[in-house]
Scaffold this motif. Structure first.
Motif, PDB file in Angstrom:
ATOM      1  N   VAL A 140     -23.079  19.169  13.875  1.00  0.00           N
ATOM      2  CA  VAL A 140     -24.500  19.056  14.193  1.00  0.00           C
ATOM      3  C   VAL A 140     -25.242  20.035  13.298  1.00  0.00           C
ATOM      4  O   VAL A 140     -24.967  21.246  13.306  1.00  0.00           O
ATOM      5  CB  VAL A 140     -24.774  19.358  15.675  1.00  0.00           C
ATOM      6  N   VAL A 141     -26.177  19.503  12.518  1.00  0.00           N
ATOM      7  CA  VAL A 141     -26.925  20.310  11.560  1.00  0.00           C
ATOM      8  C   VAL A 141     -28.221  20.750  12.231  1.00  0.00           C
ATOM      9  O   VAL A 141     -29.138  19.946  12.421  1.00  0.00           O
ATOM     10  CB  VAL A 141     -27.189  19.521  10.264  1.00  0.00           C
ATOM     11  N   ASN A 142     -28.293  22.021  12.596  1.00  0.00           N
ATOM     12  CA  ASN A 142     -29.415  22.556  13.368  1.00  0.00           C
ATOM     13  C   ASN A 142     -30.597  22.901  12.460  1.00  0.00           C
ATOM     14  O   ASN A 142     -30.858  24.065  12.163  1.00  0.00           O
ATOM     15  CB  ASN A 142     -28.981  23.804  14.133  1.00  0.00           C
ATOM     16  N   TYR A 143     -31.319  21.880  12.014  1.00  0.00           N
ATOM     17  CA  TYR A 143     -32.450  22.139  11.126  1.00  0.00           C
ATOM     18  C   TYR A 143     -33.766  22.272  11.891  1.00  0.00           C
ATOM     19  O   TYR A 143     -34.818  22.498  11.304  1.00  0.00           O
ATOM     20  CB  TYR A 143     -32.575  21.051  10.057  1.00  0.00           C
ATOM     21  N   SER A 144     -33.733  22.100  13.224  1.00  0.00           N
ATOM     22  CA  SER A 144     -34.939  22.224  14.043  1.00  0.00           C
ATOM     23  C   SER A 144     -34.536  22.542  15.477  1.00  0.00           C
ATOM     24  O   SER A 144     -33.401  22.254  15.897  1.00  0.00           O
ATOM     25  CB  SER A 144     -35.744  20.918  14.003  1.00  0.00           C
ATOM     26  N   LYS A 145     -35.460  23.143  16.229  1.00  0.00           N
ATOM     27  CA  LYS A 145     -35.189  23.430  17.636  1.00  0.00           C
ATOM     28  C   LYS A 145     -35.447  22.221  18.532  1.00  0.00           C
ATOM     29  O   LYS A 145     -35.045  22.199  19.691  1.00  0.00           O
ATOM     30  CB  LYS A 145     -36.053  24.605  18.101  1.00  0.00           C
ATOM     31  N   LYS A 146     -36.152  21.217  17.998  1.00  0.00           N
ATOM     32  CA  LYS A 146     -36.441  20.012  18.771  1.00  0.00           C
ATOM     33  C   LYS A 146     -35.193  19.140  18.860  1.00  0.00           C
ATOM     34  O   LYS A 146     -34.386  19.084  17.931  1.00  0.00           O
ATOM     35  CB  LYS A 146     -37.580  19.222  18.130  1.00  0.00           C
ATOM     36  N   ARG A 147     -35.049  18.448  19.987  1.00  0.00           N
ATOM     37  CA  ARG A 147     -33.911  17.550  20.182  1.00  0.00           C
ATOM     38  C   ARG A 147     -34.420  16.225  20.762  1.00  0.00           C
ATOM     39  O   ARG A 147     -35.173  16.233  21.741  1.00  0.00           O
ATOM     40  CB  ARG A 147     -32.884  18.141  21.158  1.00  0.00           C
ATOM     41  N   ALA A 148     -34.017  15.104  20.177  1.00  0.00           N
ATOM     42  CA  ALA A 148     -34.374  13.807  20.754  1.00  0.00           C
ATOM     43  C   ALA A 148     -33.613  13.626  22.062  1.00  0.00           C
ATOM     44  O   ALA A 148     -32.440  14.013  22.160  1.00  0.00           O
ATOM     45  CB  ALA A 148     -34.029  12.687  19.782  1.00  0.00           C
ATOM     46  N   PRO A 149     -34.242  13.057  23.087  1.00  0.00           N
ATOM     47  CA  PRO A 149     -33.560  12.894  24.382  1.00  0.00           C
ATOM     48  C   PRO A 149     -32.237  12.142  24.284  1.00  0.00           C
ATOM     49  O   PRO A 149     -31.243  12.551  24.908  1.00  0.00           O
ATOM     50  CB  PRO A 149     -34.594  12.117  25.211  1.00  0.00           C
TER      51      PRO A 149
END
Length: 511
Positions: free
Chosen positions: A81-90
């Protein structure tokens, strides 16, 4: 086949979810199953290391669901998982929980990760980092990961689009895009697959049917359509048993100059080979003998001048005029073309030097009869519409030009795009062997022939473009790319027609 924008694809998803009473999660599972079936059919449970790189949006959710299905068949799967943002799609979060419930724990990659996972030549990489919703360039560190994957020697499969490719603009940074060996695109092809500046990121693409509700298409109009063989088959008009040459139109081909008579000869022969009932060539006097001997089926009228055209007139009214091939831009020829345009009302197929003269004398564009066809190559296109910054801007400028002058504009290239009425029609036949002198002259002759036979101008153009490419594909199968010349394209026009329906398709109707 329709080519949808990003927002139309999202609307199609929502339409399907409502009409089929699905959840978005169920639709994601359907996508993952399509990906799984494609991979499983080709790998057949072979112990190939599979590395799935997931973003944190819906594209990443597809990758997580795919990983779970592959793990169930005991494939050697590693998930990142490439954590390029703090947002996550449901739906990403839902599939992450399902994955961890199966004891498949992903590795989380961060900006400060000191090393990348070990990927070896021959491994299988699934790129599920970004989808069609990408609106800004990936971060520098994500771009570095992409370059690592690109140079790893692994086979790269991208989900829906190569990560880093935008739906409506050229990537800002070429080194922040995944170069996919194959793209499995959901339901519809994407416009970037067909443009020179973006198609290079997808060596091959294939469609996966998600079962999206086709009823949605009846509610929208699309800016682009992909022309397929079924479309061309629907255009084709079989010949009647008791017809004669007068039923298939008299075409006039105008052009040629000293040293460039070959161009007009190719266009004339292609026009005849594509079914025009009668063809007359209007050429300088130096073209009389070459045309009469090289294309004996054609009639010839000549200018009084030996070397170039100085006056364009003929003692009858043809059904269509193809003009410009090898014509040159001598001052006398430019004057002759201007006088011809002032007086002409006959539909035109405009190519080569006639386009160059229109670029020199843009006021003549207003004299184009409605429904005229212009067939520029890239440099000629710039003379018509001006400079553009990227392929997407070029398409918008071409669309506006076609609407303004009510003409059919054919942008020749690897995937020729024809504009008319605000819609771009993308051709997918043809090959690089057709990048040869005279290929465009052949196409102009073919379009002229089909217009002469009474095909509506758009159908005539799309049909000619497809058959032109198909002739090239038939030629390359026998000769290879390098040995194709324009004359070989003409030789394969007949087989291209036959390929639409087989031998029966080329026969006249029986009374």
């Amino acid at each position: 086949m329709n080519i949808l924008s990003a927002w139309q694809i999202y609307e199609a998803d929502e339409f399907t979810i409502k009409s089929q009473q699905l959840t978005s999660e169920a639709l994601m599972e359907r996508a993952a199953t399509g990906l799984f079936n494609w991979i499983n059919e080709r790998l057949q449970a072979r112990p190939v290391p599979i590395h799935i790189f997931c973003g944190i949006g819906n594209n990443g959710g597809d990758g997580l669901a795919l990983a779970r299905q592959l793990k169930a068949l005991e494939y050697a799967v590693q998930v990142y998982v490439v954590n390029y943002s703090k947002k996550r799609a449901p739906d990403f979060l839902t599939n992450l929980q399902k994955l961890e419930a199966k004891d498949l724990w992903p590795t989380f990659l961060e900006e400060d990760s000191s090393t990348w996972p070990t990927i070896q030549k021959g491994d299988f990489v699934v790129d599920a980092l970004f989808g069609i919703g990408l609106s800004r360039p990936p971060s520098i560190w994500v771009g570095q990961l992409m370059q690592y994957l690109n140079t790893s020697g692994a086979f790269i499969l991208s989900v829906d689009v190569p990560s880093g490719v935008f739906m409506d603009q050229v990537p800002v940074y070429a080194d922040r895009v995944v170069k996919a060996d194959c793209v499995l695109s959901f339901q519809w092809p994407k416009l970037p697959f067909f443009l020179p500046e973006t198609a290079t990121y997808a060596r091959y693409w294939e469609l996966l049917d998600l079962g999206l509700d086709q009823g949605y298409l009846s509610t929208i109009s699309t800016d682009y359509q992909l022309i397929e063989v079924a479309d061309i088959q629907s255009f084709y008009k079989p010949r009647e048993k008791f017809s004669h040459k007068g039923n298939y139109g008299h075409a006039m081909i105008v052009g040629g100059s000293y040293g460039k008579i070959g161009a007009i000869a190719l266009a004339t022969k292609a026009c005849l080979t594509s079914g025009a009932g009668l063809v007359t060539a209007f050429v300088p006097e130096s073209g009389r003998v070459p045309l009469q001997t090289g294309v004996p089926e054609a009639m010839v009228i000549t200018d009084d001048n030996e070397a170039q055209l100085t006056a364009i007139s003929f003692p009858f009214q043809p059904k269509v005029v193809g003009i410009g091939m090898g014509m040159g831009v001598d001052k006398a020829t430019v004057k002759a073309f201007e006088r011809f345009m002032e007086a002409n009302t006959i539909p035109l197929v405009v190519d080569a030097d006639a386009i160059n003269i229109l670029g020199m004398r843009p006021e003549l564009l207003k004299k184009l009869p409605e429904g005229s066809v212009l067939t520029p190559h890239p440099k000629e296109l710039k003379r018509l519409i001006g400079e553009w910054n990227d392929d997407f801007e070029k398409l918008e400028m071409a669309k506006r030009f076609s609407l303004q002058y009510r003409c059919v504009l054919v942008i020749k290239g690897a995937c020729t795009i024809t504009f008319y009425g605000g819609v771009g029609y993308i051709n997918n036949s043809g090959n690089p062997g057709m990048a040869t002198a005279g290929s465009g002259d052949v196409l102009s002759g073919m379009i002229t022939a089909l217009v002469a036979q009474g095909y509506p101008v758009l159908k005539a153009t799309l049909m000619a473009v497809y058959l032109h490419g198909r002739a090239g594909d038939l030629a390359v199968a026998k000769l290879g790319y390098e040995a194709i010349i324009a004359s070989r394209l003409i030789e394969n026009i007949g087989p291209a027609f036959v390929s639409l329906y087989g031998k029966e398709g080329s026969r006249a109707k029986r009374g």
